[in-house]
Design a protein around this motif. Structure first.
Motif, PDB file in Angstrom:
ATOM      1  N   ALA A   1       3.118   8.269  -3.494  1.00 15.41           N
ATOM      2  CA  ALA A   1       2.261   7.867  -2.383  1.00 15.41           C
ATOM      3  C   ALA A   1       2.634   6.473  -1.876  1.00 15.41           C
ATOM      4  CB  ALA A   1       0.799   7.905  -2.816  1.00 15.41           C
ATOM      5  N   GLU A   2       2.930   5.569  -2.807  1.00 15.00           N
ATOM      6  CA  GLU A   2       3.350   4.222  -2.403  1.00 15.00           C
ATOM      7  C   GLU A   2       4.690   4.261  -1.675  1.00 15.00           C
ATOM      8  OE1 GLU A   2       1.735   1.461  -2.513  1.00 15.00           O
ATOM      9  OE2 GLU A   2       0.014   2.078  -3.732  1.00 15.00           O
ATOM     10  N   ALA A   3       5.625   5.064  -2.197  1.00 15.47           N
ATOM     11  CA  ALA A   3       6.972   5.124  -1.608  1.00 15.47           C
ATOM     12  C   ALA A   3       6.967   5.764  -0.227  1.00 15.47           C
ATOM     13  CB  ALA A   3       7.909   5.902  -2.537  1.00 15.47           C
ATOM     14  N   LEU A   4       6.049   6.681   0.023  1.00 14.44           N
ATOM     15  CA  LEU A   4       6.034   7.417   1.290  1.00 14.44           C
ATOM     16  C   LEU A   4       5.534   6.584   2.468  1.00 14.44           C
ATOM     17  CD1 LEU A   4       4.728  10.886   0.039  1.00 14.44           C
ATOM     18  CD2 LEU A   4       6.894  10.481   1.219  1.00 14.44           C
ATOM     19  N   ARG A   5       4.869   5.462   2.181  1.00 16.70           N
ATOM     20  CA  ARG A   5       4.306   4.626   3.257  1.00 16.70           C
ATOM     21  C   ARG A   5       3.430   5.473   4.180  1.00 16.70           C
ATOM     22  NH1 ARG A   5       7.887   0.157   3.946  1.00 16.70           N
ATOM     23  NH2 ARG A   5       6.409  -0.661   5.478  1.00 16.70           N
ATOM     24  N   LEU A   6       2.494   6.187   3.598  1.00 14.62           N
ATOM     25  CA  LEU A   6       1.723   7.174   4.341  1.00 14.62           C
ATOM     26  C   LEU A   6       0.380   6.689   4.868  1.00 14.62           C
ATOM     27  CD1 LEU A   6      -0.318   7.693   1.883  1.00 14.62           C
ATOM     28  CD2 LEU A   6       1.132   9.618   1.312  1.00 14.62           C
ATOM     29  N   THR A   7       0.000   5.447   4.586  1.00 14.10           N
ATOM     30  CA  THR A   7      -1.304   4.966   5.029  1.00 14.10           C
ATOM     31  C   THR A   7      -1.262   4.538   6.492  1.00 14.10           C
ATOM     32  OG1 THR A   7      -0.949   2.640   4.447  1.00 14.10           O
ATOM     33  CG2 THR A   7      -1.728   4.107   2.689  1.00 14.10           C
ATOM     34  N   ALA A   8      -2.421   4.487   7.105  1.00 17.69           N
ATOM     35  CA  ALA A   8      -2.515   4.064   8.502  1.00 17.69           C
ATOM     36  C   ALA A   8      -1.974   2.651   8.681  1.00 17.69           C
ATOM     37  CB  ALA A   8      -3.968   4.140   8.965  1.00 17.69           C
ATOM     38  N   GLN A   9      -2.243   1.793   7.692  1.00 15.59           N
ATOM     39  CA  GLN A   9      -1.811   0.399   7.800  1.00 15.59           C
ATOM     40  C   GLN A   9      -0.279   0.295   7.747  1.00 15.59           C
ATOM     41  OE1 GLN A   9      -4.182   1.624   5.703  1.00 15.59           O
ATOM     42  NE2 GLN A   9      -5.923   0.887   6.892  1.00 15.59           N
ATOM     43  N   ASP A  10       0.348   1.050   6.841  1.00 17.61           N
ATOM     44  CA  ASP A  10       1.809   1.062   6.768  1.00 17.61           C
ATOM     45  C   ASP A  10       2.418   1.609   8.049  1.00 17.61           C
ATOM     46  OD1 ASP A  10       2.168  -0.050   4.257  1.00 17.61           O
ATOM     47  OD2 ASP A  10       2.083   1.871   3.218  1.00 17.61           O
ATOM     48  N   LEU A  11       1.865   2.704   8.542  1.00 13.42           N
ATOM     49  CA  LEU A  11       2.440   3.373   9.709  1.00 13.42           C
ATOM     50  C   LEU A  11       2.252   2.566  10.989  1.00 13.42           C
ATOM     51  CD1 LEU A  11       1.363   6.971   8.723  1.00 13.42           C
ATOM     52  CD2 LEU A  11       3.680   6.062   8.724  1.00 13.42           C
ATOM     53  N   LYS A  12       1.181   1.787  11.051  1.00 12.59           N
ATOM     54  CA  LYS A  12       1.004   0.890  12.199  1.00 12.59           C
ATOM     55  C   LYS A  12       2.076  -0.189  12.177  1.00 12.59           C
ATOM     56  CE  LYS A  12      -1.564  -0.910  15.612  1.00 12.59           C
ATOM     57  NZ  LYS A  12      -0.805  -2.114  15.958  1.00 12.59           N
ATOM     58  N   SER A  13       2.371  -0.738  11.000  1.00 15.90           N
ATOM     59  CA  SER A  13       3.395  -1.784  10.900  1.00 15.90           C
ATOM     60  C   SER A  13       4.786  -1.239  11.198  1.00 15.90           C
ATOM     61  CB  SER A  13       3.372  -2.428   9.508  1.00 15.90           C
ATOM     62  OG  SER A  13       3.845  -1.522   8.529  1.00 15.90           O
ATOM     63  N   LEU A  14       4.993   0.059  10.951  1.00 16.06           N
ATOM     64  CA  LEU A  14       6.289   0.699  11.220  1.00 16.06           C
ATOM     65  C   LEU A  14       6.417   1.192  12.659  1.00 16.06           C
ATOM     66  CD1 LEU A  14       6.624   2.790   7.931  1.00 16.06           C
ATOM     67  CD2 LEU A  14       8.043   0.832   8.577  1.00 16.06           C
ATOM     68  N   GLY A  15       5.341   1.107  13.423  1.00 18.08           N
ATOM     69  CA  GLY A  15       5.384   1.564  14.803  1.00 18.08           C
ATOM     70  C   GLY A  15       5.290   3.069  14.960  1.00 18.08           C
TER      71      GLY A  15
END
Length: 318
Positions: free
Chosen positions: A244-258
Protein backbone atom coordinates in the motif's frame (compact mmCIF):
# COMPACT_ATOMS: atom_id res chain seq x y z
CA UNK A 1 -21.34 1.40 13.84
CA UNK A 2 -18.87 -1.04 12.29
CA UNK A 3 -15.36 -0.50 13.65
CA UNK A 4 -12.20 -1.27 11.70
CA UNK A 5 -9.34 -3.27 13.25
CA UNK A 6 -7.29 -0.21 14.16
CA UNK A 7 -10.35 1.46 15.72
CA UNK A 8 -10.69 -1.10 18.53
CA UNK A 9 -9.53 1.32 21.30
CA UNK A 10 -12.11 3.81 20.03
CA UNK A 11 -14.80 1.13 20.02
CA UNK A 12 -14.05 0.34 23.67
CA UNK A 13 -14.38 3.96 24.79
CA UNK A 14 -17.52 4.71 22.78
CA UNK A 15 -19.01 1.40 23.93
CA UNK A 16 -18.45 2.33 27.58
CA UNK A 17 -20.11 5.73 27.06
CA UNK A 18 -23.10 4.04 25.45
CA UNK A 19 -23.34 1.52 28.28
CA UNK A 20 -23.27 4.32 30.86
CA UNK A 21 -26.09 6.18 29.14
CA UNK A 22 -28.14 2.99 28.80
CA UNK A 23 -27.63 2.32 32.53
CA UNK A 24 -28.65 5.87 33.40
CA UNK A 25 -31.81 5.58 31.30
CA UNK A 26 -32.85 2.44 33.20
CA UNK A 27 -31.98 3.60 36.73
CA UNK A 28 -33.68 6.50 38.48
CA UNK A 29 -31.56 9.09 40.28
CA UNK A 30 -28.39 7.93 38.53
CA UNK A 31 -26.64 10.81 36.77
CA UNK A 32 -24.05 9.40 34.38
CA UNK A 33 -23.92 12.23 31.85
CA UNK A 34 -20.79 13.79 33.32
CA UNK A 35 -18.82 10.53 33.09
CA UNK A 36 -20.26 9.77 29.63
CA UNK A 37 -19.34 13.25 28.37
CA UNK A 38 -15.77 12.74 29.62
CA UNK A 39 -15.61 9.49 27.64
CA UNK A 40 -16.99 11.32 24.58
CA UNK A 41 -14.19 13.88 24.82
CA UNK A 42 -11.62 11.12 25.17
CA UNK A 43 -13.07 9.31 22.14
CA UNK A 44 -13.07 12.54 20.12
CA UNK A 45 -9.41 13.18 20.90
CA UNK A 46 -8.50 9.61 20.00
CA UNK A 47 -10.48 9.86 16.74
CA UNK A 48 -8.65 13.07 15.75
CA UNK A 49 -5.31 11.45 16.55
CA UNK A 50 -6.11 8.29 14.58
CA UNK A 51 -7.44 10.01 11.48
CA UNK A 52 -4.82 12.73 11.53
CA UNK A 53 -2.07 10.19 10.79
CA UNK A 54 -3.56 7.33 8.76
CA UNK A 55 -1.02 5.33 6.80
CA UNK A 56 -1.77 3.98 3.31
CA UNK A 57 -3.05 0.61 4.50
CA UNK A 58 -5.42 2.14 7.06
CA UNK A 59 -6.73 4.49 4.38
CA UNK A 60 -7.36 1.42 2.25
CA UNK A 61 -9.41 -0.07 5.08
CA UNK A 62 -11.39 3.16 5.48
CA UNK A 63 -12.02 3.35 1.71
CA UNK A 64 -13.52 -0.15 1.89
CA UNK A 65 -15.66 0.53 4.96
CA UNK A 66 -19.09 -1.06 4.35
CA UNK A 67 -20.94 1.93 5.78
CA UNK A 68 -19.41 4.59 3.53
CA UNK A 69 -22.07 6.17 1.30
CA UNK A 70 -22.40 4.33 -2.00
CA UNK A 71 -23.14 5.51 -5.53
CA UNK A 72 -26.89 5.09 -5.04
CA UNK A 73 -26.73 7.29 -1.92
CA UNK A 74 -25.01 10.09 -3.83
CA UNK A 75 -27.48 9.86 -6.68
CA UNK A 76 -30.48 10.01 -4.33
CA UNK A 77 -29.07 13.00 -2.43
CA UNK A 78 -27.48 15.09 -5.19
CA UNK A 79 -29.46 14.38 -8.36
CA UNK A 80 -33.10 15.12 -9.16
CA UNK A 81 -35.32 13.38 -11.70
CA UNK A 82 -32.90 10.46 -12.00
CA UNK A 83 -34.03 8.13 -14.79
CA UNK A 84 -31.96 4.93 -14.89
CA UNK A 85 -31.11 3.49 -18.29
CA UNK A 86 -30.35 -0.23 -18.50
CA UNK A 87 -28.56 -2.58 -20.84
CA UNK A 88 -25.77 -2.38 -23.40
CA UNK A 89 -27.96 -3.30 -26.40
CA UNK A 90 -25.71 -6.29 -26.98
CA UNK A 91 -25.81 -8.79 -24.11
CA UNK A 92 -27.68 -7.59 -21.04
CA UNK A 93 -27.71 -5.27 -18.05
CA UNK A 94 -24.91 -5.13 -15.48
CA UNK A 95 -26.14 -4.18 -12.01
CA UNK A 96 -22.60 -3.29 -10.88
CA UNK A 97 -22.90 -0.15 -13.03
CA UNK A 98 -25.78 2.24 -12.59
CA UNK A 99 -26.41 5.27 -14.73
CA UNK A 100 -28.93 7.42 -16.50
CA UNK A 101 -30.29 10.89 -17.09
CA UNK A 102 -30.68 13.26 -14.17
CA UNK A 103 -30.57 16.89 -13.11
CA UNK A 104 -27.71 18.30 -11.04
CA UNK A 105 -28.28 21.78 -9.63
CA UNK A 106 -31.38 21.84 -11.87
CA UNK A 107 -29.28 21.33 -15.02
CA UNK A 108 -29.57 18.14 -17.12
CA UNK A 109 -26.67 15.69 -17.02
CA UNK A 110 -25.72 12.04 -17.31
CA UNK A 111 -24.53 10.26 -14.16
CA UNK A 112 -22.72 6.90 -14.17
CA UNK A 113 -21.25 4.98 -11.24
CA UNK A 114 -20.22 1.71 -9.66
CA UNK A 115 -22.59 0.38 -7.02
CA UNK A 116 -21.24 -2.09 -4.43
CA UNK A 117 -24.43 -2.68 -2.45
CA UNK A 118 -25.04 -2.15 1.25
CA UNK A 119 -26.03 -5.60 2.56
CA UNK A 120 -25.42 -9.22 1.59
CA UNK A 121 -28.31 -9.44 -0.85
CA UNK A 122 -27.58 -6.16 -2.64
CA UNK A 123 -23.84 -6.85 -2.73
CA UNK A 124 -24.49 -10.10 -4.56
CA UNK A 125 -26.93 -8.34 -6.90
CA UNK A 126 -24.38 -5.64 -7.69
CA UNK A 127 -21.46 -8.11 -7.80
CA UNK A 128 -19.62 -6.06 -5.13
CA UNK A 129 -19.16 -3.22 -7.64
CA UNK A 130 -17.10 -5.35 -10.05
CA UNK A 131 -18.37 -4.57 -13.53
CA UNK A 132 -18.61 -6.99 -16.44
CA UNK A 133 -18.17 -6.03 -20.13
CA UNK A 134 -21.85 -5.14 -20.49
CA UNK A 135 -21.44 -2.60 -17.67
CA UNK A 136 -18.68 -0.77 -19.52
CA UNK A 137 -20.64 -0.97 -22.77
CA UNK A 138 -23.66 0.49 -20.99
CA UNK A 139 -21.44 3.36 -19.83
CA UNK A 140 -20.23 3.88 -23.42
CA UNK A 141 -23.84 4.07 -24.59
CA UNK A 142 -24.64 6.66 -21.92
CA UNK A 143 -21.57 8.74 -22.76
CA UNK A 144 -22.56 8.68 -26.45
CA UNK A 145 -26.01 9.90 -25.43
CA UNK A 146 -24.51 12.71 -23.36
CA UNK A 147 -22.24 13.75 -26.22
CA UNK A 148 -25.13 13.79 -28.69
CA UNK A 149 -27.24 16.09 -26.52
CA UNK A 150 -24.44 18.19 -25.03
CA UNK A 151 -24.90 16.99 -21.45
CA UNK A 152 -22.08 16.95 -18.89
CA UNK A 153 -21.10 13.52 -17.55
CA UNK A 154 -20.49 12.86 -13.85
CA UNK A 155 -19.01 9.52 -12.81
CA UNK A 156 -18.87 8.09 -9.28
CA UNK A 157 -16.18 5.46 -8.87
CA UNK A 158 -16.15 2.76 -6.21
CA UNK A 159 -14.85 -0.59 -7.41
CA UNK A 160 -12.11 -3.05 -6.40
CA UNK A 161 -11.66 -3.63 -10.14
CA UNK A 162 -13.40 -5.16 -13.12
CA UNK A 163 -14.85 -8.64 -12.66
CA UNK A 164 -12.19 -11.24 -13.60
CA UNK A 165 -14.54 -14.18 -14.21
CA UNK A 166 -14.43 -16.53 -17.18
CA UNK A 167 -17.69 -15.27 -18.68
CA UNK A 168 -16.52 -11.66 -18.53
CA UNK A 169 -13.28 -12.57 -20.30
CA UNK A 170 -15.20 -14.52 -22.95
CA UNK A 171 -17.36 -11.47 -23.65
CA UNK A 172 -14.36 -9.17 -24.10
CA UNK A 173 -13.65 -7.59 -20.72
CA UNK A 174 -10.36 -5.92 -21.65
CA UNK A 175 -11.76 -4.62 -24.96
CA UNK A 176 -14.80 -3.15 -23.20
CA UNK A 177 -12.60 -1.37 -20.64
CA UNK A 178 -10.37 0.00 -23.40
CA UNK A 179 -13.38 1.22 -25.39
CA UNK A 180 -14.84 2.94 -22.32
CA UNK A 181 -11.51 4.67 -21.65
CA UNK A 182 -11.35 5.71 -25.31
CA UNK A 183 -14.89 7.07 -25.16
CA UNK A 184 -14.00 9.18 -22.11
CA UNK A 185 -11.25 10.78 -24.21
CA UNK A 186 -13.52 11.38 -27.21
CA UNK A 187 -16.66 13.02 -25.87
CA UNK A 188 -16.92 16.78 -26.34
CA UNK A 189 -18.74 17.52 -23.08
CA UNK A 190 -17.45 18.19 -19.55
CA UNK A 191 -16.53 14.98 -17.72
CA UNK A 192 -16.06 15.04 -13.94
CA UNK A 193 -15.09 11.91 -11.99
CA UNK A 194 -15.24 11.42 -8.23
CA UNK A 195 -13.55 8.48 -6.50
CA UNK A 196 -15.82 7.91 -3.52
CA UNK A 197 -14.24 4.71 -2.18
CA UNK A 198 -12.00 2.33 -4.10
CA UNK A 199 -10.63 3.17 -7.52
CA UNK A 200 -9.27 -0.18 -8.61
CA UNK A 201 -7.27 -0.81 -11.78
CA UNK A 202 -8.63 -0.37 -15.31
CA UNK A 203 -12.12 -0.88 -13.96
CA UNK A 204 -11.84 2.59 -12.42
CA UNK A 205 -9.81 4.25 -15.20
CA UNK A 206 -12.59 3.36 -17.67
CA UNK A 207 -14.82 5.91 -15.88
CA UNK A 208 -12.13 8.29 -14.62
CA UNK A 209 -10.36 9.49 -17.76
CA UNK A 210 -11.93 12.87 -17.11
CA UNK A 211 -11.37 16.61 -17.33
CA UNK A 212 -11.48 16.76 -13.55
CA UNK A 213 -10.69 13.81 -11.28
CA UNK A 214 -11.30 14.31 -7.57
CA UNK A 215 -11.04 11.95 -4.61
CA UNK A 216 -12.54 11.82 -1.18
CA UNK A 217 -9.88 12.32 1.48
CA UNK A 218 -9.75 8.67 2.55
CA UNK A 219 -10.44 7.01 -0.80
CA UNK A 220 -7.80 5.11 -2.79
CA UNK A 221 -6.89 4.84 -6.48
CA UNK A 222 -4.37 2.31 -7.76
CA UNK A 223 -3.43 -0.01 -10.59
CA UNK A 224 -3.84 -3.07 -8.34
CA UNK A 225 -5.01 -3.85 -4.82
CA UNK A 226 -2.35 -3.91 -2.07
CA UNK A 227 -3.03 -7.62 -1.53
CA UNK A 228 -2.63 -8.39 -5.23
CA UNK A 229 0.54 -6.34 -5.45
CA UNK A 230 2.03 -8.10 -2.41
CA UNK A 231 1.19 -11.51 -3.88
CA UNK A 232 3.00 -10.67 -7.10
CA UNK A 233 6.05 -8.85 -5.70
CA UNK A 234 6.67 -10.78 -2.49
CA UNK A 235 4.58 -13.93 -3.01
CA UNK A 236 2.93 -13.03 0.28
CA UNK A 237 -0.46 -11.28 0.50
CA UNK A 238 0.28 -10.44 4.16
CA UNK A 239 2.76 -7.80 2.99
CA UNK A 240 -0.19 -5.63 1.90
CA UNK A 241 0.92 -2.80 4.22
CA UNK A 242 4.26 -2.46 2.43
CA UNK A 243 2.50 -2.73 -0.91
CA UNK A 244 0.00 0.00 0.00
CA UNK A 245 2.86 2.38 0.80
CA UNK A 246 4.71 1.51 -2.42
CA UNK A 247 1.63 1.97 -4.62
CA UNK A 248 1.18 5.64 -3.64
CA UNK A 249 -2.56 5.07 -3.71
CA UNK A 250 -3.80 7.74 -1.30
CA UNK A 251 -5.50 10.94 -2.40
CA UNK A 252 -2.66 12.97 -0.90
CA UNK A 253 0.02 11.05 -2.84
CA UNK A 254 -1.93 11.21 -6.09
CA UNK A 255 -2.54 14.94 -5.76
CA UNK A 256 1.22 15.51 -5.37
CA UNK A 257 1.83 13.33 -8.46
CA UNK A 258 -0.68 15.27 -10.54
CA UNK A 259 -2.89 12.22 -11.11
CA UNK A 260 -5.93 13.89 -9.52
CA UNK A 261 -7.02 17.51 -9.38
CA UNK A 262 -8.60 17.97 -5.96
CA UNK A 263 -9.22 16.26 -2.63
CA UNK A 264 -12.66 16.43 -1.00
CA UNK A 265 -12.37 16.64 2.82
CA UNK A 266 -14.25 13.99 4.77
CA UNK A 267 -15.94 14.36 8.17
CA UNK A 268 -13.74 13.44 11.14
CA UNK A 269 -13.59 9.65 11.26
CA UNK A 270 -14.39 9.18 7.58
CA UNK A 271 -17.46 9.51 5.37
CA UNK A 272 -19.10 6.58 7.17
CA UNK A 273 -19.46 8.64 10.37
CA UNK A 274 -21.40 11.45 8.67
CA UNK A 275 -22.60 10.40 5.21
CA UNK A 276 -24.76 13.49 4.74
CA UNK A 277 -21.81 15.85 5.27
CA UNK A 278 -19.61 13.77 2.96
CA UNK A 279 -22.23 13.78 0.20
CA UNK A 280 -22.69 17.55 0.52
CA UNK A 281 -18.93 18.06 0.23
CA UNK A 282 -18.84 15.96 -2.95
CA UNK A 283 -21.76 17.96 -4.35
CA UNK A 284 -19.89 21.23 -3.76
CA UNK A 285 -16.79 19.88 -5.49
CA UNK A 286 -18.77 18.67 -8.51
CA UNK A 287 -20.39 22.11 -8.73
CA UNK A 288 -16.99 23.82 -8.64
CA UNK A 289 -15.52 21.45 -11.23
CA UNK A 290 -18.40 21.92 -13.66
CA UNK A 291 -18.15 25.69 -13.23
CA UNK A 292 -14.46 25.56 -14.24
CA UNK A 293 -15.42 23.70 -17.43
CA UNK A 294 -18.53 25.70 -18.26
CA UNK A 295 -18.43 27.46 -21.63
CA UNK A 296 -15.47 25.51 -23.03
CA UNK A 297 -15.80 24.35 -26.61
CA UNK A 298 -15.97 20.59 -27.31
CA UNK A 299 -12.59 20.60 -29.04
CA UNK A 300 -11.01 22.38 -26.08
CA UNK A 301 -12.48 19.88 -23.62
CA UNK A 302 -11.16 16.94 -25.64
CA UNK A 303 -7.71 18.52 -26.05
CA UNK A 304 -7.39 19.49 -22.39
CA UNK A 305 -8.45 16.01 -21.26
CA UNK A 306 -5.97 14.35 -23.58
CA UNK A 307 -3.14 16.65 -22.50
CA UNK A 308 -3.96 16.06 -18.84
CA UNK A 309 -3.26 12.35 -19.18
CA UNK A 310 -0.27 12.73 -21.49
CA UNK A 311 1.33 14.98 -18.85
CA UNK A 312 1.11 12.44 -16.04
CA UNK A 313 4.45 11.22 -14.74
CA UNK A 314 6.07 14.65 -14.99
CA UNK A 315 5.26 15.80 -11.47
CA UNK A 316 6.08 14.78 -7.92
CA UNK A 317 8.61 12.06 -8.70
CA UNK A 318 11.78 14.01 -7.93
Amino acid sequence: MTYLDFEKPLADIEGKAEELRAMGAKTDNLDVEKEAAALDRKAGALLRDMYGSLDAWRKTQVARHPERPHCSDYIRALFADYTPLAGDRTFGDDHAVMGGLARFNDAPCVVIGHEKGSDTKSRITHNFGMARPEGYRKAIRLMDLADRFGLPVITLIDTPGAYPGKGAEERGQSEAIARATEKCLQIGVPLVSVIIGEGGSGGAVAFATANRVVMLEHSIYSVISPEGCASILWKDAEKMREAAEALRLTAQDLKSLGVIDNIVPEPLGGAQRDPIAAIRAVGKQITASLKELDGKQPADLVRDRRQKFLSMGQKGLG
